[in-house]
Structure formats: C-alpha cells, structure tokens
Design a protein around this motif. Structure first.
Motif: not given
Length: 81
Positions: A20, A23, A26, A30
């Motif tokens: 994570l 970016s 992530r 998400k």
C-alpha cells in the motif's frame, strides 16, 4: 503455535504496508473495497424487502412488530388530529 501466528501476522502487516506504499496500489485496493461494499449493500437491500409487502411483513415475528404497530398508531393519531 503462538510464535508462528504472531510471525505470520507481522509478516502480513509488513507485506500489506509495503504493497500500500504505492498510490496506484492504494487506489486499486480502495476501488475493490468500494465495489465489495456496494455489492454487499445491494444484496442486503434487495433481500430486505419493502415494509409494504404484506407477505414479507407476515413473516416477522409478532413480538418484533409490537413496537412498529405502536409507532404506526401514534402516527395515525397525529394525522387524524
């Protein structure tokens, strides 16, 4: 067994943190979480049914309906008044 479990947990946490740290990863995670939550919510809402459906409402136990009936009576009295 306790040491192995702790080691696996720490290794998983380190691997997750390393993954994570970027970016793009992530954003991917998400997005997947949002999709999963949306899918779960749509299934839950679809299976929940509508309160106006009489057959579904009849399946609810009498004890659970007591508070709903009390609230509905209060609402009806306020409308009639």
């Amino acid at each position: 067994m306790g040491k192995i479990t702790k080691f696996v947990g720490v290794a998983g946490a380190v691997a997750g943190t390393a993954y994570l740290s970027k970016s793009e990863n992530r954003k991917k995670v998400k997005g997947q979480l949002n999709k999963a939550v949306e899918k779960l919510n749509t299934k839950y809402v679809r299976n929940l049914g509508k309160p106006s459906d009489i057959p579904d409402a009849e399946m609810v136990d009498e004890g659970a309906m007591t508070s709903v009936q009390y609230y509905n009576r209060l609402q009806q009295k306020s409308i009639d008044s």
